[in-house]
Design a protein around this motif. Structure first.
Motif, PDB file in Angstrom:
ATOM      1  N   ALA A 346      19.837   2.755 -21.207  1.00  0.00           N
ATOM      2  CA  ALA A 346      19.134   1.889 -20.259  1.00  0.00           C
ATOM      3  C   ALA A 346      17.632   1.846 -20.530  1.00  0.00           C
ATOM      4  N   GLN A 347      17.029   2.999 -20.798  1.00  0.00           N
ATOM      5  CA  GLN A 347      15.588   3.015 -21.026  1.00  0.00           C
ATOM      6  C   GLN A 347      15.227   2.317 -22.325  1.00  0.00           C
ATOM      7  N   GLU A 348      16.036   2.501 -23.349  1.00  0.00           N
ATOM      8  CA  GLU A 348      15.812   1.820 -24.625  1.00  0.00           C
ATOM      9  C   GLU A 348      15.835   0.304 -24.438  1.00  0.00           C
ATOM     10  N   ILE A 349      16.837  -0.188 -23.720  1.00  0.00           N
ATOM     11  CA  ILE A 349      16.954  -1.624 -23.464  1.00  0.00           C
ATOM     12  C   ILE A 349      15.764  -2.118 -22.649  1.00  0.00           C
ATOM     13  N   THR A 350      15.397  -1.365 -21.626  1.00  0.00           N
ATOM     14  CA  THR A 350      14.271  -1.732 -20.766  1.00  0.00           C
ATOM     15  C   THR A 350      12.988  -1.878 -21.562  1.00  0.00           C
ATOM     16  N   ASP A 351      12.699  -0.907 -22.415  1.00  0.00           N
ATOM     17  CA  ASP A 351      11.458  -0.921 -23.186  1.00  0.00           C
ATOM     18  C   ASP A 351      11.429  -2.058 -24.210  1.00  0.00           C
ATOM     19  N   ARG A 352      12.547  -2.261 -24.892  1.00  0.00           N
ATOM     20  CA  ARG A 352      12.578  -3.298 -25.916  1.00  0.00           C
ATOM     21  C   ARG A 352      12.407  -4.688 -25.291  1.00  0.00           C
ATOM     22  N   ILE A 353      13.068  -4.928 -24.165  1.00  0.00           N
ATOM     23  CA  ILE A 353      12.948  -6.234 -23.505  1.00  0.00           C
ATOM     24  C   ILE A 353      11.545  -6.418 -22.927  1.00  0.00           C
ATOM     25  N   CYS A 354      10.937  -5.351 -22.451  1.00  0.00           N
ATOM     26  CA  CYS A 354       9.569  -5.426 -21.937  1.00  0.00           C
ATOM     27  C   CYS A 354       8.606  -5.880 -23.038  1.00  0.00           C
ATOM     28  N   ILE A 355       8.736  -5.291 -24.228  1.00  0.00           N
ATOM     29  CA  ILE A 355       7.861  -5.653 -25.349  1.00  0.00           C
ATOM     30  C   ILE A 355       8.069  -7.104 -25.754  1.00  0.00           C
ATOM     31  N   ALA A 356       9.338  -7.530 -25.822  1.00  0.00           N
ATOM     32  CA  ALA A 356       9.649  -8.885 -26.285  1.00  0.00           C
ATOM     33  C   ALA A 356       9.356  -9.960 -25.247  1.00  0.00           C
ATOM     34  N   SER A 357       9.160  -9.572 -23.986  1.00  0.00           N
ATOM     35  CA  SER A 357       9.014 -10.566 -22.914  1.00  0.00           C
ATOM     36  C   SER A 357       7.753 -11.410 -23.038  1.00  0.00           C
TER      37      SER A 357
END
Length: 758
Positions: A346-357
């Motif tokens: 969950a944290q990995e997904i959260t961080d990656r999507i935050c950067i790409a947003s």
């Protein structure tokens, strides 16, 4: 089975090369398996029973698992078979296996699942029973104060509810990430909003959602297992051999060397092999282990769609303040991620999507809130290559909305906002200047500006003169999007993205590259690079994917196998070997990994810097036509410009991109396969180190397609995949809005006339 002491561990090894498909595997006396699933999303399992099974059929639940009943990673436990409280509707609670597949599915209907659910009504009755005499006494008194006091003394409902039935909050927040820059970092969020948005020339808001779907042509998830010579063989499209081997070893309490993983080919897009397929492989493995028979577990297409959906459900909300020239001065982003019942990453997904947003854009005043929560939906998967694609879809559509509202060209707004403002501290060092050449390349080969202006003029004329949604001529539009694709993520909280490679030159001048085998195309590139440096025939270069058990990479292969990174490491190894080969005896070996300086480019603690080892860029334009009667979409052309540094094999890269485009087109509209024969691909010449091409299509095509449809519809398509009904509703809503606007204008004119007459 023999103990681990009888096994020569130094000789035991696994071949980590994907071959064939697990569904093609057959063995004599093989059993077909099917999962018993929960009919409800809540409740506690009291018992699971089935009438007497025919001879040769087997039924197992969590009670039959010899040892560990869960798969654990990142402190998240996934039940192999459900027990106690049910997590979601369709959760696997058991498995039936037998020689006749049709009979197995008939037996599924005979399974009885008894749930122990205590209702609120029952709990209230328990309270009343405990205070029965008190209530009788209260009836005899008219003292209201005593009555209220007695009611307050009644036991809490929590004390009479069965505590074993209580579940944790199904919508529990499990991961968050917050980014603030500029004024948002200096003052409170409320003060910043007031300052930035009250004086804004224009405010643009939008909500976006891209729901990924499984391609209908792919092999469904599952596994094939059998025991031979005391070893358990597992055929699975896994991309995480170590994780699968450890899970089965822990479940059955056997030595890892007795678990032989045979990697089969996985889906090109959205593979579930990192962890979702691990659960299925464990279910098939325990069935084979207990029955002593070969077992094949294959999900049906409906099961695949319902319970193995790719990615996470993500909703993006944007609010931007924009200057007259299209410069975005502030951007607020709220992202809600639903990971389902569980997801260890969950944290990995959260961080990656935050950067790409925010893509590669550099906004001075930035505020991002990402919240990831659980739900009663099935567990979600993760694809390390495609985890951030939904974010690119959202930000690129928001940029297109800003272009429409401010009447600016899409390429100009993108270039204007790709460079950081002076004296600003931007958290992510994604080199936005690299995108300008790719954008201008796509604009040129697609004749974008002329078509964009022409289609917009036609839309304005259509909307102003008539609000009727039906026309004889097709509705036309063109859209563009741009994005990057990062390889070797340096901010991981789940895996070690530490690419390593070992190269050995043998006495007979054979060069052995020890790593997991990629596609045939990439293998050929690696062999060409190595043979050129060592100056030996390409056929003398061998890629060895056999790993001793104690050296199997602990992370998924997607976390460290990339064409660019490994190719650079191979080149460095070969250069070192070439320097030594005439000065020392053969064999000569060399090991290389990512340089520490690259890893330091990302600051995990402060969540800033360059998060990737290498980055490639692309822009894509799509021209569409929409039939106003049938709502059938037709793609007139696709133009793509790619900046991936050194290009190893242009022909192979073009084939890869065209294949990904055709695969992506099958997933844009529910129930339809859209085709396009007019595809033009251009590469930017660059001396930078090579970076990956795979994934660029998925990060750019959906947003370009939806932007083109938005232009054609004269509104904004905010969700993919789309449907005919959705397109009809968008035109209908736009027509209603036009009529309302025309009415308001007429009323204003009437008021002005009345005022003049007065």
């Amino acid at each position: 089975m023999p103990s681990s002491k009888k096994i020569e561990q130094q000789k035991a090894s696994l071949a980590l090369e994907a071959k064939g498909f697990y569904t093609d595997m057959e063995k004599p006396n093989m059993l077909y398996a099917a999962l018993v699933r929960s009919p409800t999303s809540s409740g506690k399992i009291k018992s699971i029973t089935i009438p007497e099974l025919p001879k040769g059929y087997f039924f197992y639940t969590s009670h039959n698992i010899p040892n560990k009943k869960v798969i654990e990673h990142n402190k998240v436990q996934t039940k192999i078979f459900g027990y106690d409280n049910i997590g979601y509707s369709g959760e696997p609670l058991g498995i039936i296996a037998g020689p006749d597949e049709q009979m197995v599915y008939k037996l599924l209907d005979e399974v009885s699942i008894n749930l122990d659910v205590e209702s609120l009504e029952t709990a209230l009755k328990n309270v009343i029973q405990k205070q029965h005499q008190t209530i009788i006494d209260l009836r005899k008194t008219s003292d209201v104060a005593n009555f209220v006091e007695a009611i307050n003394d009644l036991p809490s409902l929590d004390t009479v509810l069965d505590k074993s039935l209580r579940e944790e909050d199904p919508n529990k927040i499990v991961a968050t990430r917050e980014i603030k820059t500029g004024l948002y970092k200096e003052v409170s969020e409320e003060e910043a909003d007031k300052t930035l948005f009250e004086k804004a020339f224009h405010i643009s808001e939008g909500s976006w959602n891209q729901k990924l779907v499984n391609p209908s042509w792919q092999e469904t998830s599952g596994a094939f297992c059998y025991t031979e010579s005391d070893k358990l063989h597992i055929y699975s499209p896994t991309k995480w051999t170590y994780g699968l081997q450890k899970a089965i070893s822990d479940m059955l309490n056997i030595d890892k060397n007795l678990v032989i993983i045979h990697k089969t080919k996985a889906s090109v897009f959205y593979p579930n092999g990192i962890w979702r397929n691990t659960q299925l492989a464990c279910q098939a493995a325990v069935t084979s282990y207990l029955s002593r028979k070969p077992v094949k577990l294959t999900l049906s297409s409906s099961e695949q769609n319902k319970f193995m959906a790719p990615g996470v459900d993500a909703n993006f909300s944007y609010k931007a303040s924009v200057e007259e020239n299209g410069k975005i001065t502030s951007l607020k982003i709220n992202i809600d991620l639903d990971i389902g019942a569980e997801n260890p990453f969950a944290q990995e997904i959260t961080d990656r999507i935050c950067i790409a947003s925010i893509n590669y854009y550099k906004i001075q005043n930035l505020c991002i809130h990402v919240k990831t929560h659980k739900s009663k939906n099935p567990p979600t998967s993760i694809s390390l290559k495609n985890v951030d694609s939904q974010a690119f879809f959202a930000i690129e559509n928001q940029i297109q909305k800003i272009c429409t509202e401010t009447k600016q060209f899409p390429d100009e707004i993108r270039i204007l906002n790709s460079s950081a403002p002076k004296n600003s501290s931007f958290p992510f060092d994604i080199p936005g200047h690299e995108i300008e050449e790719t954008l201008t390349g796509t604009i040129a080969i697609s004749d974008f500006k002329r078509k964009y202006a022409s289609f917009h003029m036609e839309v304005i004329d259509r909307v102003q003169k008539s609000s009727k949604p039906f026309f004889a001529l097709p509705l036309r539009g063109i859209g563009i999007s741009s994005a990057y694709c990062g390889a070797g993520y340096l901010g991981s909280t789940s895996f070690n993205y530490d690419s390593k490679v070992e190269v050995t030159l043998t006495k007979d001048e054979k060069l052995i590259i020890h790593t997991i085998k990629p596609s045939e195309v990439i293998q050929d590139i690696w062999k060409s690079s190595a043979s050129e440096i060592i100056q030996i025939p390409k056929q003398n270069v061998i890629i060895d994917s056999n790993f001793p058990y104690d050296e199997i990479p602990e992370g998924p292969e997607d976390s460290f196998i990339t064409i660019a990174i490994i190719n650079e490491l191979i080149k460095k190894c070969c250069t070192d070997i070439q320097k030594k080969r005439f000065h020392q005896a053969l064999p000569i070996s060399c090991k290389k990994s990512i340089a520490p300086s690259i890893k330091k480019a990302w600051n995990k603690e402060d969540f800033c810097g360059n998060p990737f080892s290498s980055t490639s860029f692309a822009s894509m334009a799509i021209e569409v036509e929409l039939d106003p009667y049938t709502y059938n979409e037709k793609i007139k052309g696709i133009w793509m410009t790619v900046n991936c540094g050194e290009l190893f094999d242009e022909g192979a890269a073009i084939k890869t991109i065209k294949l990904e485009i055709q695969q992506e087109l099958t997933m844009l509209v529910y129930g339809k396969n859209i085709e396009c024969d007019n595809v033009c691909i251009k590469f930017v010449k660059s001396e930078n180190k090579g970076s990956q091409v795979g994934g660029l299509v998925h990060n750019t095509l959906p947003a370009a397609f939806s932007s083109a449809l938005s232009v054609a519809l004269a509104t904004h398509l905010n969700q993919l995949p789309c449907t005919e009904h959705q397109l009809f509703q968008l035109i209908k809503d736009r027509r209603a809005q036009n009529e309302e606007n025309h009415t308001e204008i007429k009323d204003e004119i009437k008021e002005e006339i009345k005022e003049e007459e007065a």
